[in-house]
Design a protein around this motif. Sequence first.
Motif, PDB file in Angstrom:
ATOM      1  N   GLN A  83       0.802  -1.221   0.000  1.00 20.03           N
ATOM      2  CA  GLN A  83       0.000   0.000   0.000  1.00 20.03           C
ATOM      3  C   GLN A  83       0.839   1.278   0.000  1.00 20.03           C
ATOM      4  N   PHE A  84       2.064   1.191   0.495  1.00 26.17           N
ATOM      5  CA  PHE A  84       2.920   2.372   0.601  1.00 26.17           C
ATOM      6  C   PHE A  84       4.290   2.090   0.003  1.00 26.17           C
ATOM      7  N   VAL A  85       4.829   3.073  -0.701  1.00 26.30           N
ATOM      8  CA  VAL A  85       6.146   2.923  -1.318  1.00 26.30           C
ATOM      9  C   VAL A  85       7.018   4.119  -0.945  1.00 26.30           C
ATOM     10  N   ARG A  86       8.254   3.836  -0.561  1.00 30.45           N
ATOM     11  CA  ARG A  86       9.200   4.916  -0.325  1.00 30.45           C
ATOM     12  C   ARG A  86       9.794   5.310  -1.671  1.00 30.45           C
ATOM     13  N   VAL A  87       9.351   6.444  -2.176  1.00 35.19           N
ATOM     14  CA  VAL A  87       9.730   6.860  -3.529  1.00 35.19           C
ATOM     15  C   VAL A  87      10.913   7.816  -3.520  1.00 35.19           C
ATOM     16  N   HIS A  88      11.358   8.186  -2.332  1.00 38.87           N
ATOM     17  CA  HIS A  88      12.437   9.168  -2.189  1.00 38.87           C
ATOM     18  C   HIS A  88      12.942   9.021  -0.766  1.00 38.87           C
ATOM     19  N   ARG A  89      14.182   9.405  -0.523  1.00 41.00           N
ATOM     20  CA  ARG A  89      14.706   9.275   0.850  1.00 41.00           C
ATOM     21  C   ARG A  89      13.853  10.055   1.856  1.00 41.00           C
ATOM     22  N   SER A  90      13.115  11.057   1.373  1.00 41.06           N
ATOM     23  CA  SER A  90      12.323  11.898   2.264  1.00 41.06           C
ATOM     24  C   SER A  90      10.820  11.732   2.108  1.00 41.06           C
ATOM     25  N   TYR A  91      10.369  10.781   1.263  1.00 38.65           N
ATOM     26  CA  TYR A  91       8.928  10.653   1.009  1.00 38.65           C
ATOM     27  C   TYR A  91       8.483   9.192   0.896  1.00 38.65           C
ATOM     28  N   ILE A  92       7.323   8.934   1.491  1.00 45.07           N
ATOM     29  CA  ILE A  92       6.609   7.671   1.321  1.00 45.07           C
ATOM     30  C   ILE A  92       5.198   8.031   0.881  1.00 45.07           C
ATOM     31  N   ILE A  93       4.697   7.376  -0.175  1.00 46.54           N
ATOM     32  CA  ILE A  93       3.353   7.723  -0.650  1.00 46.54           C
ATOM     33  C   ILE A  93       2.432   6.508  -0.623  1.00 46.54           C
ATOM     34  N   ALA A  94       1.134   6.808  -0.446  1.00 50.05           N
ATOM     35  CA  ALA A  94       0.109   5.769  -0.526  1.00 50.05           C
ATOM     36  C   ALA A  94      -0.203   5.535  -1.993  1.00 50.05           C
ATOM     37  N   ILE A  95      -0.052   4.311  -2.428  1.00 46.02           N
ATOM     38  CA  ILE A  95      -0.212   3.986  -3.849  1.00 46.02           C
ATOM     39  C   ILE A  95      -1.582   4.387  -4.375  1.00 46.02           C
ATOM     40  N   GLN A  96      -2.615   4.182  -3.571  1.00 41.45           N
ATOM     41  CA  GLN A  96      -3.975   4.469  -4.032  1.00 41.45           C
ATOM     42  C   GLN A  96      -4.226   5.956  -4.242  1.00 41.45           C
ATOM     43  N   GLN A  97      -3.321   6.802  -3.732  1.00 38.37           N
ATOM     44  CA  GLN A  97      -3.481   8.247  -3.875  1.00 38.37           C
ATOM     45  C   GLN A  97      -2.894   8.783  -5.183  1.00 38.37           C
ATOM     46  N   ILE A  98      -2.149   7.964  -5.900  1.00 38.54           N
ATOM     47  CA  ILE A  98      -1.464   8.434  -7.111  1.00 38.54           C
ATOM     48  C   ILE A  98      -2.451   8.538  -8.277  1.00 38.54           C
ATOM     49  N   THR A  99      -2.448   9.680  -8.944  1.00 40.47           N
ATOM     50  CA  THR A  99      -3.267   9.837 -10.158  1.00 40.47           C
ATOM     51  C   THR A  99      -2.416   9.738 -11.418  1.00 40.47           C
ATOM     52  N   ARG A 100      -1.166  10.240 -11.336  1.00 43.16           N
ATOM     53  CA  ARG A 100      -0.257  10.091 -12.476  1.00 43.16           C
ATOM     54  C   ARG A 100       1.178  10.336 -12.024  1.00 43.16           C
ATOM     55  N   ILE A 101       2.124   9.998 -12.885  1.00 49.56           N
ATOM     56  CA  ILE A 101       3.545  10.206 -12.611  1.00 49.56           C
ATOM     57  C   ILE A 101       4.125  10.985 -13.778  1.00 49.56           C
ATOM     58  N   ASP A 102       4.645  12.179 -13.510  1.00 52.14           N
ATOM     59  CA  ASP A 102       5.177  13.057 -14.546  1.00 52.14           C
ATOM     60  C   ASP A 102       6.694  13.095 -14.503  1.00 52.14           C
ATOM     61  N   PRO A 103       7.343  13.205 -15.686  1.00 50.10           N
ATOM     62  CA  PRO A 103       8.798  13.408 -15.704  1.00 50.10           C
ATOM     63  C   PRO A 103       9.156  14.735 -15.046  1.00 50.10           C
ATOM     64  N   TYR A 104      10.320  14.779 -14.412  1.00 50.29           N
ATOM     65  CA  TYR A 104      10.741  15.999 -13.729  1.00 50.29           C
ATOM     66  C   TYR A 104      12.261  16.011 -13.628  1.00 50.29           C
ATOM     67  N   GLU A 105      12.894  16.886 -14.370  1.00 51.24           N
ATOM     68  CA  GLU A 105      14.346  16.994 -14.391  1.00 51.24           C
ATOM     69  C   GLU A 105      14.989  15.663 -14.807  1.00 51.24           C
ATOM     70  N   LYS A 106      16.292  15.570 -14.636  1.00 50.88           N
ATOM     71  CA  LYS A 106      17.018  14.386 -15.089  1.00 50.88           C
ATOM     72  C   LYS A 106      16.819  13.214 -14.124  1.00 50.88           C
ATOM     73  N   ASP A 107      16.351  12.080 -14.665  1.00 52.50           N
ATOM     74  CA  ASP A 107      16.189  10.825 -13.896  1.00 52.50           C
ATOM     75  C   ASP A 107      15.236  10.982 -12.705  1.00 52.50           C
ATOM     76  N   ALA A 108      14.424  12.010 -12.686  1.00 53.87           N
ATOM     77  CA  ALA A 108      13.498  12.213 -11.567  1.00 53.87           C
ATOM     78  C   ALA A 108      12.081  12.374 -12.089  1.00 53.87           C
ATOM     79  N   HIS A 109      11.120  12.122 -11.202  1.00 51.76           N
ATOM     80  CA  HIS A 109       9.708  12.243 -11.564  1.00 51.76           C
ATOM     81  C   HIS A 109       8.948  12.919 -10.436  1.00 51.76           C
ATOM     82  N   LEU A 110       7.718  13.289 -10.703  1.00 50.87           N
ATOM     83  CA  LEU A 110       6.802  13.790  -9.699  1.00 50.87           C
ATOM     84  C   LEU A 110       5.566  12.898  -9.687  1.00 50.87           C
ATOM     85  N   ALA A 111       5.173  12.451  -8.480  1.00 53.97           N
ATOM     86  CA  ALA A 111       3.920  11.725  -8.341  1.00 53.97           C
ATOM     87  C   ALA A 111       2.835  12.744  -8.011  1.00 53.97           C
TER      88      ALA A 111
END
Length: 248
Positions: A196-224
Amino acid sequence: MKRALIIDDEPLARMVVLEYLQAFPQIEVMQECNDGFEGLKAIQQYQPDLLFLDVQMPKINGFEMLELVESPPAVIFTTAFDEYAIKAFEAHAVDYLLKPFNKDRFNKAIEKYLAQAPEAPAAKKHTEDLLETASHSPAQHERIVVKTGTKVKIIPVQDVQYLAADDDYVSVYTAEGSFLKNKTMNFFEQMLDPRQFVRVHRSYIIAIQQITRIDPYEKDAHLAILKSGAKVPVSKTGYVKLKQVLGI
């Protein structure tokens, strides 16, 4: 003289501890508490040296109560609980008494406590380690208990949108706002269900069910992008984990 509290929702259990403590006049019981809320108030009031603490209690359990104590005293658990708690007790508590316990077993726990006479910093470290081990218990996966001023708030994990590191704390974000918890990101990564939860960054954990989309953001990075509109950074490693969980 050592100051003690008895925190247990069972009157008979509290009575047994009081009776057995008559053999130890150097330990004074300051108050008996019916639940974790009363226990928190009594700890703030009396600053005890020792807790006799049940785990399975209404409202908040013993582990959740200890998470809210800034400088925890020594703890002797008086309880019947699951295998994860037993591992935690054996590794990090002063002692634990599985109900029903007799006077001889109780005496050994007290003698162990008096021989150790742990200082506050050591007690705090032991409690942190205990809670870290206990976090693997299924009973600890269902909610997050936080303190807001003098009030205690219980947050069901299904209400959590994401978590963010915030200095020595973690901010827990919900539809009602954010709440600070004095824990680490590693603690929550261990505690929360990885389905149900994924650590997507050293400083962030997100609830999978809350994600609507994943956008590219800078080099090798994304925004949920979450349902709430929040934008959570996703690192290169986090993106790999996220894709595995989402099956993409």
